[in-house]
Write a protein that holds these residues in place. Structure first.
Motif, PDB file in Angstrom:
ATOM      1  N   CYS A 319       0.894  -1.351   0.024  1.00  0.00           N
ATOM      2  CA  CYS A 319       0.051  -0.081   0.076  1.00  0.00           C
ATOM      3  C   CYS A 319       0.979   1.288  -0.129  1.00  0.00           C
ATOM      4  O   CYS A 319       0.442   1.996   0.208  1.00  0.00           O
ATOM      5  CB  CYS A 319      -1.008  -0.171   1.275  1.00  0.00           C
ATOM      6  SG  CYS A 319      -0.139   0.007   2.679  1.00  0.00           S
ATOM      7  N   GLY A 320       2.259   1.167  -0.039  1.00  0.00           N
ATOM      8  CA  GLY A 320       3.170   2.255   0.141  1.00  0.00           C
ATOM      9  C   GLY A 320       2.958   3.136   1.122  1.00  0.00           C
ATOM     10  O   GLY A 320       3.059   4.296   1.249  1.00  0.00           O
ATOM     11  N   GLN A 337       9.854   4.990  -7.316  1.00  0.00           N
ATOM     12  CA  GLN A 337       8.569   5.052  -8.519  1.00  0.00           C
ATOM     13  C   GLN A 337       8.511   4.245  -9.432  1.00  0.00           C
ATOM     14  O   GLN A 337       9.361   4.176 -10.220  1.00  0.00           O
ATOM     15  CB  GLN A 337       8.419   6.720  -8.938  1.00  0.00           C
ATOM     16  CG  GLN A 337       7.089   7.146  -9.092  1.00  0.00           C
ATOM     17  CD  GLN A 337       7.033   8.596  -9.381  1.00  0.00           C
ATOM     18  OE1 GLN A 337       7.961   9.102  -9.662  1.00  0.00           O
ATOM     19  NE2 GLN A 337       5.650   9.232  -9.087  1.00  0.00           N
ATOM     20  N   GLU A 340       3.844   3.465 -13.119  1.00  0.00           N
ATOM     21  CA  GLU A 340       2.656   3.992 -12.960  1.00  0.00           C
ATOM     22  C   GLU A 340       2.458   5.083 -12.177  1.00  0.00           C
ATOM     23  O   GLU A 340       1.354   5.808 -12.084  1.00  0.00           O
ATOM     24  CB  GLU A 340       1.663   2.928 -12.452  1.00  0.00           C
ATOM     25  CG  GLU A 340       1.559   1.613 -13.389  1.00  0.00           C
ATOM     26  CD  GLU A 340       0.493   0.523 -12.942  1.00  0.00           C
ATOM     27  OE1 GLU A 340      -0.047  -0.057 -13.580  1.00  0.00           O
ATOM     28  OE2 GLU A 340       0.243   0.732 -11.642  1.00  0.00           O
ATOM     29  N   PHE A 342       3.705   4.881  -8.632  1.00  0.00           N
ATOM     30  CA  PHE A 342       3.475   4.523  -7.454  1.00  0.00           C
ATOM     31  C   PHE A 342       4.745   4.143  -6.932  1.00  0.00           C
ATOM     32  O   PHE A 342       5.670   3.620  -7.436  1.00  0.00           O
ATOM     33  CB  PHE A 342       2.557   3.574  -7.125  1.00  0.00           C
ATOM     34  CG  PHE A 342       1.203   3.569  -7.782  1.00  0.00           C
ATOM     35  CD1 PHE A 342       0.354   4.771  -6.974  1.00  0.00           C
ATOM     36  CD2 PHE A 342       0.656   3.284  -8.752  1.00  0.00           C
ATOM     37  CE1 PHE A 342      -1.062   4.869  -7.526  1.00  0.00           C
ATOM     38  CE2 PHE A 342      -0.788   3.741  -9.309  1.00  0.00           C
ATOM     39  CZ  PHE A 342      -1.360   4.400  -8.505  1.00  0.00           C
ATOM     40  N   TYR A 344       7.378   2.154  -4.259  1.00  0.00           N
ATOM     41  CA  TYR A 344       7.618   0.586  -3.801  1.00  0.00           C
ATOM     42  C   TYR A 344       8.760   0.461  -3.168  1.00  0.00           C
ATOM     43  O   TYR A 344      10.002   1.372  -3.412  1.00  0.00           O
ATOM     44  CB  TYR A 344       7.474  -0.269  -4.830  1.00  0.00           C
ATOM     45  CG  TYR A 344       5.826  -0.493  -5.328  1.00  0.00           C
ATOM     46  CD1 TYR A 344       5.047  -1.312  -4.944  1.00  0.00           C
ATOM     47  CD2 TYR A 344       5.585   0.367  -6.190  1.00  0.00           C
ATOM     48  CE1 TYR A 344       3.937  -1.663  -5.334  1.00  0.00           C
ATOM     49  CE2 TYR A 344       4.209   0.131  -7.102  1.00  0.00           C
ATOM     50  CZ  TYR A 344       3.354  -0.849  -6.455  1.00  0.00           C
ATOM     51  OH  TYR A 344       2.234  -0.831  -6.807  1.00  0.00           O
ATOM     52  N   LYS A 447      -2.263  10.275  -4.362  1.00  0.00           N
ATOM     53  CA  LYS A 447      -1.286   9.631  -3.405  1.00  0.00           C
ATOM     54  C   LYS A 447      -0.463  10.519  -2.980  1.00  0.00           C
ATOM     55  O   LYS A 447       0.439  11.141  -3.753  1.00  0.00           O
ATOM     56  CB  LYS A 447      -0.953   8.380  -3.827  1.00  0.00           C
ATOM     57  CG  LYS A 447      -0.170   7.683  -2.914  1.00  0.00           C
ATOM     58  CD  LYS A 447      -1.062   6.965  -1.766  1.00  0.00           C
ATOM     59  CE  LYS A 447      -0.130   6.253  -0.584  1.00  0.00           C
ATOM     60  NZ  LYS A 447       0.490   7.114   0.108  1.00  0.00           N
ATOM     61  N   SER A 502      -3.005   7.680  -9.129  1.00  0.00           N
ATOM     62  CA  SER A 502      -1.438   7.860  -9.444  1.00  0.00           C
ATOM     63  C   SER A 502      -1.013   9.373  -9.516  1.00  0.00           C
ATOM     64  O   SER A 502      -1.521  10.106  -9.922  1.00  0.00           O
ATOM     65  CB  SER A 502      -1.285   7.336 -10.808  1.00  0.00           C
ATOM     66  OG  SER A 502       0.123   7.593 -11.337  1.00  0.00           O
ATOM     67  N   GLN A 569      -6.205   4.232  -9.697  1.00  0.00           N
ATOM     68  CA  GLN A 569      -5.728   3.787  -8.293  1.00  0.00           C
ATOM     69  C   GLN A 569      -4.611   3.009  -8.237  1.00  0.00           C
ATOM     70  O   GLN A 569      -4.254   2.197  -8.958  1.00  0.00           O
ATOM     71  CB  GLN A 569      -6.826   3.480  -7.565  1.00  0.00           C
ATOM     72  CG  GLN A 569      -6.931   1.960  -7.417  1.00  0.00           C
ATOM     73  CD  GLN A 569      -7.765   1.311  -8.637  1.00  0.00           C
ATOM     74  OE1 GLN A 569      -7.931   2.133  -9.615  1.00  0.00           O
ATOM     75  NE2 GLN A 569      -8.205   0.071  -8.818  1.00  0.00           N
ATOM     76  N   ARG A 570      -3.865   3.000  -6.993  1.00  0.00           N
ATOM     77  CA  ARG A 570      -2.709   2.085  -6.825  1.00  0.00           C
ATOM     78  C   ARG A 570      -3.328   0.579  -6.739  1.00  0.00           C
ATOM     79  O   ARG A 570      -4.640   0.346  -6.079  1.00  0.00           O
ATOM     80  CB  ARG A 570      -2.289   2.379  -5.380  1.00  0.00           C
ATOM     81  CG  ARG A 570      -1.146   1.574  -4.916  1.00  0.00           C
ATOM     82  CD  ARG A 570      -0.381   2.028  -3.701  1.00  0.00           C
ATOM     83  NE  ARG A 570       0.462   1.276  -3.152  1.00  0.00           N
ATOM     84  CZ  ARG A 570       1.730   1.687  -3.377  1.00  0.00           C
ATOM     85  NH1 ARG A 570       2.083   2.800  -4.054  1.00  0.00           N
ATOM     86  NH2 ARG A 570       2.910   0.755  -3.071  1.00  0.00           N
ATOM     87  N   CYS A 573      -4.947  -0.916  -3.507  1.00  0.00           N
ATOM     88  CA  CYS A 573      -6.235  -0.586  -3.080  1.00  0.00           C
ATOM     89  C   CYS A 573      -7.209  -1.784  -3.143  1.00  0.00           C
ATOM     90  O   CYS A 573      -8.071  -1.731  -2.730  1.00  0.00           O
ATOM     91  CB  CYS A 573      -6.532   0.788  -3.745  1.00  0.00           C
ATOM     92  SG  CYS A 573      -5.480   2.394  -3.424  1.00  0.00           S
TER      93      CYS A 573
END
Length: 681
Positions: A319-320, A337, A340, A342, A344, A447, A502, A569-570, A573
């Motif tokens: 979920c980061g 990043q 996308e 996000f 990690y 986010k 994102s 969305q991530r 989620c």
């Protein structure tokens, strides 16, 4: 994830540069890479000649080159050792392999095997990627370029043969510009120039192209590097290139450098790049496409792939929340990043001491931080701030303003919230005055970055200050896991979250708006209530530096609509652990959707909040503040009848959007998935 890069015994500069490019791209994704050579025990017959066959060769200055391949291999060992990190352990398993072929092509496969097993069995080819050299940009290749090879100016010629009869033209151009002609030697090839140079090392090869005044070639690799270095260029297809160079130049709008007949101009300016900006943009798009194809074919972005961190969770679970990164005692974990947008976790194994803290605090394992409810909890209320001015600048009913005022003015503490910085990045930060808190007002449907915030919160708590922490449920869980103990002076107000969009999509959309309206975006109010609070009435207001704000219906806006449809969305989620009754905050706040169907007295279309009290601490604080609200107690069933109560699904539309992201105009892309078919104005 471990990737094996397999080269071939025959030493070729182009193959080594392909391997270097692949390795750099994979290392940027924090993947472990290993370089192997197939049949690396091969030796060659030691022969080396440079001669003319007959009197005609002498008269025409043609010479025959036969290179000793053992000498080539010895010269390239340093590059292999220093740049490719040759892995001698051929029994270690890799998750996927990249097979470096000749002529700028690489093959990929998802075979999970050791190098030895891999070559003892057949494998299913996953993907063939041509033009692999394009995976790296100029900055990466500059890191390995050698020193200047020549003092005098020269034309660099890299041609396997002269079937096109171009040599007389090159001699004429060189003479007109007082240049020497240096020709790269190929094995078993005849050359029409006195100066034939044997180039064995990739660094030396790149340096020859970098310092040339003109490049003449039928080699795809040399064409690419000449373009990358913005060199005057003459090129043509012959032999094994088979139109490949022509197709490449057509894509870059550079056909002026391609010759089917002998060039006649002697001025070097005639062969210079005409539109470098266009070429650079085309190369960047080309590079992004190749990189995505490579990583996709290796399964790097598969949601069932483990993150590169000892937490042992998959990308589809992460979920980061940053807890693993923030708790690491050696700073071995950084958040990177992905394509996308996000973040990690990625571990530096040289710094990791295997303490296991990251795994212990991971909220997706057995440390979710979900509240264990005491009897009579949770309690649910609908609430409206009595100060209508406050409510109108708030997204919902104005609860956050009252909580912040309590934290700063009554408890002399700090508030943690999300704001847009000067670059329009959504960032979590601390505020100690109500003036600074105003930047937190209004939901930020993207986010946020929370790097370093947990440590700052801990410092405030240990100093005895009261902290109001407002954030997404996963972030609130991450903070609690990071702290590893309860603090009486910490009050957590979690957001009733829908999903985390994102940051890359958001920033790309803002860039589109800035270009379209010729002014930088300075703020976005996603849900302005001038026309009403209900989702089909509220407005999205985009503020600019040099023009009046843009006001559109929020629900019909292409970005906001795709957020509502769960298209941006991530991935994590869809595996959210914090929905429905599963809460982590002392209280949970959000919109009380559907209140106009439940209680008309609590609805005036200016915003009604939902307050979910999860702990005794939460109830005590709310008791002190209830005079600021019109409140009515509700049931859990009423709250979640219209509110988000399940993880959002992973939809095919989401996959398609991210597949096309960066390859077409963002507004057109988002509009194609906007079921209300509204074009943002």
């Amino acid at each position: 994830m471990k990737i094996g890069i397999v080269g071939y015994a025959k030493p070729e500069i182009e193959s080594l540069l392909q391997a270097y490019a692949v390795k750099k791209v994979l290392e940027d994704q924090a993947l472990d890479c290993y370089w192997y050579r197939n049949k690396d025990n091969v030796t060659y017959k030691s022969t080396r000649t440079a001669r003319r066959r007959n009197i005609l060769d002498s008269l025409s200055r043609r010479q025959y080159i036969h290179i000793d391949l053992n000498e080539v291999r010895a010269a390239q060992e340093g590059f292999i050792r220093d740049r490719l990190s040759l892995n001698q352990n051929k029994t270690e398993k890799a998750d996927s392999f990249v097979i470096v072929n000749h002529k700028s092509t690489i093959d990929t496969t998802n075979s999970n095997a050791s190098y030895i097993d891999f070559y003892q069995r057949s494998y299913e080819l996953k993907s063939e990627i041509t033009e692999a050299l394009l995976l790296c940009d100029l900055a990466e290749y500059e890191k390995i370029m050698g020193a200047s090879p020549k003092e005098q100016s020269y034309v660099f010629m890299d041609c396997e043969s002269d079937k096109s009869g171009i040599i007389p033209s090159i001699r004429r151009i060189a003479k007109a510009n007082k240049l020497e002609v240096i020709s790269k030697a190929y094995n078993r090839t005849f050359y029409g120039f006195e100066k034939v140079t044997e180039i064995f090392d990739p660094s030396e090869y790149l340096a020859y192209i970098r310092d040339a005044k003109l490049v003449v070639t039928d080699s795809f690799a040399t064409v690419y590097f000449a373009i990358l270095l913005k060199k005057p260029l003459i090129c043509y297809d012959q032999g094994m290139t088979q139109g490949k160079i022509k197709r490449f130049l057509q894509r870059l709008s550079m056909m002026e450098s391609y010759f089917t007949i002998k060039p006649t101009e002697t001025s070097l300016k005639a062969y210079a790049m005409k539109h470098p900006h266009i070429v650079s943009n085309q190369l960047m798009k080309y590079r992004m496409d190749l990189t995505d194809r490579l990583l996709d074919s290796l399964g790097v972005f598969n949601l069932d792939q483990l993150v590169n961190c000892p937490t042992k969770i998959t990308r589809g679970e992460c979920c980061g929340c940053y807890a693993c990164k923030e708790v690491c005692p050696t700073d071995a974990i950084q958040m990177l990043q992905d394509k996308e947008g996000f973040y990690y976790p990625n571990v530096n194994k040289e710094k990791c001491i295997n303490c296991g803290l990251c795994e212990k605090v991971c909220v997706k394992r057995e440390n979710s931080q979900i509240v264990s409810y005491e009897p009579d909890y949770p309690k649910v209320y609908s609430a409206i701030n009595k100060d209508e001015n406050v409510r109108m600048i708030s997204t919902s009913g104005g609860v956050f303003h009252v909580l912040s005022k309590y934290a700063i003015e009554q408890r002399e503490g700090v508030v943690v919230g999300v704001k847009f910085d000067d670059e329009m990045n959504a960032v979590s930060t601390l505020a100690s005055t109500m003036k600074d808190v105003k930047a937190f007002y209004g939901s930020k449907y993207v986010k946020s970055e929370i790097d370093g915030v947990y440590e700052k919160v801990k410092e405030q708590l240990n100093a005895g200050r009261f902290v109001l922490y407002s954030g997404l449920p996963c972030e609130c869980a991450g903070l609690k896991a990071y702290l590893r103990k309860d603090y009486e002076n910490l009050f957590i107000s979690e957001i009733l979250c829908h999903a985390a969009p994102s940051p890359k999509v958001f920033k790309t959309y803002l860039k589109f708006l800035s270009i379209k309206y010729k002014s930088p975006v300075t703020n976005v109010v996603f849900r302005d209530k001038r026309n009403g609070w209900l989702i089909h009435k509220c407005s999205m207001v985009v503020e600019f530096k040099d023009r009046k704000p843009l006001v559109v219906n929020a629900r019909r806006n292409n970005y906001f609509r795709n957020f509502l449809l769960d298209n941006i969305q991530r991935p994590g989620c869809s595996n959210c652990s914090f929905v429905g009754r599963k809460r982590v905050g002392d209280i949970t706040i959000g919109d009380f959707w559907g209140i106009h169907h439940i209680d008309e007295e609590m609805f005036d279309d200016k915003g009604t909040s939902a307050i979910m009290v999860n702990t005794v601490k939460g109830e005590k604080v709310l008791e002190e503040l209830k005079a600021s609200f019109f409140m009515k107690e509700r049931s859990i069933k009423e709250l979640f009848k219209y509110n988000h109560s399940k993880p959002c699904p992973l939809k095919p539309e989401r996959e398609e959007i991210f597949k096309r992201l960066g390859k077409e105009r963002i507004d057109s892309l988002l509009e194609s998935f906007n079921d209300l078919k509204n074009k943002a104005k």
